[in-house]
Design a protein around this motif. Structure first.
Motif, PDB file in Angstrom:
ATOM      1  N   VAL A 183      11.566 -20.974 -34.232  1.00  0.00           N
ATOM      2  CA  VAL A 183      12.026 -20.099 -32.968  1.00  0.00           C
ATOM      3  C   VAL A 183      10.497 -19.385 -33.668  1.00  0.00           C
ATOM      4  O   VAL A 183      10.161 -18.338 -33.570  1.00  0.00           O
ATOM      5  N   ALA A 184      10.494 -19.009 -35.566  1.00  0.00           N
ATOM      6  CA  ALA A 184       9.722 -17.060 -36.200  1.00  0.00           C
ATOM      7  C   ALA A 184       8.098 -17.400 -35.244  1.00  0.00           C
ATOM      8  O   ALA A 184       7.221 -16.356 -35.061  1.00  0.00           O
ATOM      9  N   ALA A 185       8.491 -18.754 -35.155  1.00  0.00           N
ATOM     10  CA  ALA A 185       6.463 -18.528 -34.698  1.00  0.00           C
ATOM     11  C   ALA A 185       6.347 -18.685 -32.818  1.00  0.00           C
ATOM     12  O   ALA A 185       5.543 -18.068 -32.624  1.00  0.00           O
ATOM     13  N   GLN A 186       7.326 -18.998 -32.759  1.00  0.00           N
ATOM     14  CA  GLN A 186       7.561 -18.663 -31.131  1.00  0.00           C
ATOM     15  C   GLN A 186       8.131 -16.666 -30.872  1.00  0.00           C
ATOM     16  O   GLN A 186       6.972 -16.816 -29.965  1.00  0.00           O
ATOM     17  N   LEU A 187       8.344 -16.681 -32.026  1.00  0.00           N
ATOM     18  CA  LEU A 187       8.713 -15.199 -31.600  1.00  0.00           C
ATOM     19  C   LEU A 187       7.052 -14.252 -32.252  1.00  0.00           C
ATOM     20  O   LEU A 187       6.031 -13.014 -31.541  1.00  0.00           O
ATOM     21  N   ALA A 188       6.594 -14.363 -33.009  1.00  0.00           N
ATOM     22  CA  ALA A 188       5.422 -13.999 -33.639  1.00  0.00           C
ATOM     23  C   ALA A 188       4.700 -14.637 -32.193  1.00  0.00           C
ATOM     24  O   ALA A 188       3.145 -13.574 -32.397  1.00  0.00           O
ATOM     25  N   ARG A 189       3.879 -15.653 -31.871  1.00  0.00           N
ATOM     26  CA  ARG A 189       3.728 -16.308 -30.747  1.00  0.00           C
ATOM     27  C   ARG A 189       3.184 -14.960 -29.618  1.00  0.00           C
ATOM     28  O   ARG A 189       1.850 -14.826 -28.865  1.00  0.00           O
TER      29      ARG A 189
END
Length: 721
Positions: free
Chosen positions: A469-475
């Motif tokens: 989820v953190a990676a998706q938000l950063a993207r």
């Protein structure tokens, strides 16, 4: 031809028949007349007895006379040579009119917020103490063992020199020194530690000059404040605090004897190295004091019964990490230190003790099992004042400050800035994302132990520290946006511009990471970090005083409330459950790849505290995560720091949790989050009324036990409570 007449040559003769023309010397003409002839028998006796005695007497007295003669001659020439050396070396010295006692190296006295001493730093490591201020036992002991005729000689003690010479000859070694205290002071003040004739001659001349220019009391005071006592301690104040933890003003008789005894061999006799040897030498000092009438027999017995002084091998207290940091900052604040100063810090000694205990205890108990050797802790109040800082497990073993100097990957402890970037672009804590394997280019981040939870809220994703989820938000928010948020909040280190920034792969220090969490605790204002409150001289003149800067609001109040509500969940039911201690608290854990770093940064309405564990060489730990060691240390420190204080809510949490009721009253459309970038630039401050420096809405400058209640007041007004 006439014949020649042959003339007879007449030769001179001695002892033959006398003629008128002969050259001869009679017995009467001799200077020493020969003795009369004795009988043969009498001659033999004289030759056998008196002759031998006469030769013996003549040889003995002849040798002695020659020895005395040549001794006088050599002594005379030696005196001439010595005088010549004195004149020669004197000519090489500067004119006596230019001689002056050099200024004592300045001392930096560093104190805690309550005035308690943290450390003395500088070339001497201790403040100057007047002879009338220090314990009277100190000068008594030093004079008794180092220079018993100090008050009687003129700088050089011929009697002492003769006594030392005789003693050294009898023992066949250098058992005593002949230098007076004045000579030792001259050596310490003016000369290099060289064993040369020139240096000795100059030492004597300087000692004579000192005695003419200064009183005995002034000379003794100068000596005691500058002489080396071992273990890095110059001066009696530094030594007293180093070995006994007290000021020179409060030194006892037995302690004074230890100090005086150190002067013979500061390193070898140090209580930090060999307490028994220090005590044995101290008893010699006490005996000398008794013999000279300085103390009575009862005083001697009482002092000798005192236990041997024991001192740590080095300064072990974690407060020395603070002292080192202060010494780095002082020149930038007041320039070069030219005289004694007092630095008042923001550090609370009680909190510092709790912080050190929490780090050291866990490593001592779990170091071998978890393969962890180092830890660090930083605690900051809402004004940005550092209240405690521990830079490592043991200052004695390593003076490297891991709290402010070590750069390590923060791991998931960096994620709040990613989630904040998402909230500022319109997301809400109850917004959902699909927790599942994700690919961002060639990068495929994985959750811890490969677990995925499907559809989850942002609150749950942060509480469970879901990498996907953190990676998706950063993207979605953009890497540049995440970096901007982190820098705005207080991260100063350069952050790499890549997708993995979402998982905290760029190095930061514990100090800056902890400071970047402070806006969550104080309602949205950037921390104005500082260790030093004020710098004064001994006379009380203020040389520097910290003045709060016009710090900007860096997070909107509604974002603060949402972030605090989300990170409270991490403590209540997420990876930081072990951190809970009864106060409203929030924070985020972090564990880097292969458990090389374990973090927990958390906060209450009063203090923001960051904890790190790891190894200096980057070796992986074993079964150590941010949710284990780091949260335990955080819990132990914060529970002790808040003991006895009434709990205070975190800013904005009650406002956020009342959001559904507000939506019903005001209308959901009015409560939609507006992207921060659209209305306020990075590092914004809205207007003077909200600026903490103008006083309308003040930046909280609170310590333990204090807080602001602005969010509660706003909520009460809106809800009519």
């Amino acid at each position: 031809m006439a014949s020649r007449t042959k003339v007879k040559r007449i030769e001179p003769s001695f002892g033959g028949a006398s003629t008128g023309d002969e050259l001869s010397v009679s017995a009467e003409d001799r200077v020493v007349r020969p003795a009369k002839q004795k009988s043969r028998s009498a001659g033999k006796g004289a030759k056998g007895r008196g002759g031998r005695a006469s030769r013996l007497r003549g040889g003995l007295f002849g040798w002695f006379g020659k020895a005395v003669y040549w001794s006088l001659v050599l002594g005379l020439w030696g005196g001439i040579a010595a005088a010549g050396l004195v004149v020669f070396y004197a000519a090489r010295m500067p004119s006596a009119t230019t001689w002056e006692v050099p200024d004592r190296a300045p001392n930096v006295k560093i104190v805690a917020v309550d005035g308690m001493l943290i450390a003395n730093r500088g070339a001497n490591g201790g403040e100057a103490v007047g002879l009338h201020e220090m314990s009277p036992f100190i000068p008594m002991a030093v004079v008794a063992i180092e220079d018993r005729r100090f008050y009687d000689h003129f700088g050089v003690d011929p009697i002492g020199l003769a006594r030392a010479f005789v003693q050294n000859v009898l023992e066949g070694r250098v058992a005593q020194g002949g230098s007076t205290l004045t000579q030792q002071l001259a050596k310490n003040l003016f000369l290099k530690p060289e064993r040369t004739i020139e240096r000795k001659v100059q030492e004597v001349m300087l000692a004579l000059w000192l005695e003419r220019q200064h009183s005995k009391e002034e000379i003794l005071e100068l000596y005691l404040n500058r002489v080396y006592f071992g273990s890095g301690s110059y001066g009696v104040e530094a030594a007293s605090r180093r070995f006994f933890g007290v000021s020179a003003r409060n030194v006892t008789l037995s302690q004074a004897a230890v100090l005086a005894g150190l002067l013979k061999a500061p390193s070898r006799l140090s209580p930090a190295r060999d307490p028994e040897a220090a005590e044995e030498r101290a008893q010699v000092v006490l005996a000398a004091m008794r013999d000279q009438g300085a103390i009575a027999d009862t005083d001697l017995a009482s002092a000798m019964s005192a236990p041997a002084a024991r001192a740590a091998a080095y300064w072990t207290g974690s407060e020395n990490y603070v002292a080192d940091r202060v010494m780095d900052e002082v020149p930038d604040l007041i320039g070069e230190v030219g005289s004694d100063i007092i630095v008042e810090t923001t550090v609370d000694q009680t909190l510092q003790h709790f912080a050190e205990l929490s780090i050291r205890t866990l490593i001592d108990q779990n170091g071998a099992k978890n393969r962890v050797s180092q830890g660090a802790l930083v605690s900051i109040d809402n004004s940005g004042a550092i209240r405690a800082m521990v830079g490592g497990h043991d200052y004695a073993k390593s003076q490297f400050d891991r709290a402010s100097e070590a750069r390590r990957q923060p791991g998931s402890a960096f994620k709040p800035f990613v989630f904040q970037a998402a909230l500022e672009q319109g997301a809400r804590p109850d917004s959902t994302r699909n927790d599942a394997p994700v690919a961002i280019g060639k990068w495929r981040p994985e959750n811890y132990e490969g677990k995925y939870y499907g559809r989850v809220t942002l609150t749950d994703a942060l509480a469970k520290s879901l990498n996907s989820v953190a990676a998706q938000l950063a993207r979605d928010a953009g890497v540049d946006r995440v970096i901007e948020v982190a820098h705005r909040m207080g991260i100063n280190s350069k952050l790499d511009r890549n997708a993995s920034i979402a998982l905290g792969t760029s190095d930061v220090t514990p100090l800056e990471l902890t400071a970047a969490y402070v806006p969550y605790a104080n309602g949205g204002f950037k921390a104005d970090l500082h260790f030093i409150r004020r710098i004064t001289n001994p006379a009380g003149e203020v040389l520097y005083e910290f003045k709060p800067k016009n710090t900007p609001r860096v997070v909107r109040p509604d974002i603060v409330g949402m972030m605090n509500a989300m990170m409270m969940r991490t403590v209540e039911a997420g990876t930081a459950k072990r951190a809970a201690f009864g106060w409203p608290a929030a924070g985020k854990t972090g564990t880097t790849q292969n458990a090389r770093d374990a973090w927990f940064v958390g906060y209450t309405a009063n203090l923001t505290t960051g904890v790190w564990f790891g190894n200096d060489d980057g070796q992986p730990m074993k079964n150590a995560t941010g949710g284990s060691l780091a949260t335990i240390a955080w819990h132990d420190f914060m529970a002790a720091a808040h003991e006895g204080l009434p709990p205070v809510p975190l800013p904005g949490v009650e406002f956020y949790r009342a959001q559904p009721k507000l939506d019903a009253i005001i209308g959901a459309s009015a409560q939609k989050a507006v992207p921060l970038q659209a209305i306020e630039p990075a590092g914004f401050q809205r207007d003077e009324a909200e600026n903490p420096a103008t006083g309308a809405v003040r930046r909280p400058a609170v310590g333990v036990g204090e807080s602001t209640a602005s969010s509660k007041s706003i909520l009460s007004i809106i809800l009519g409570n």
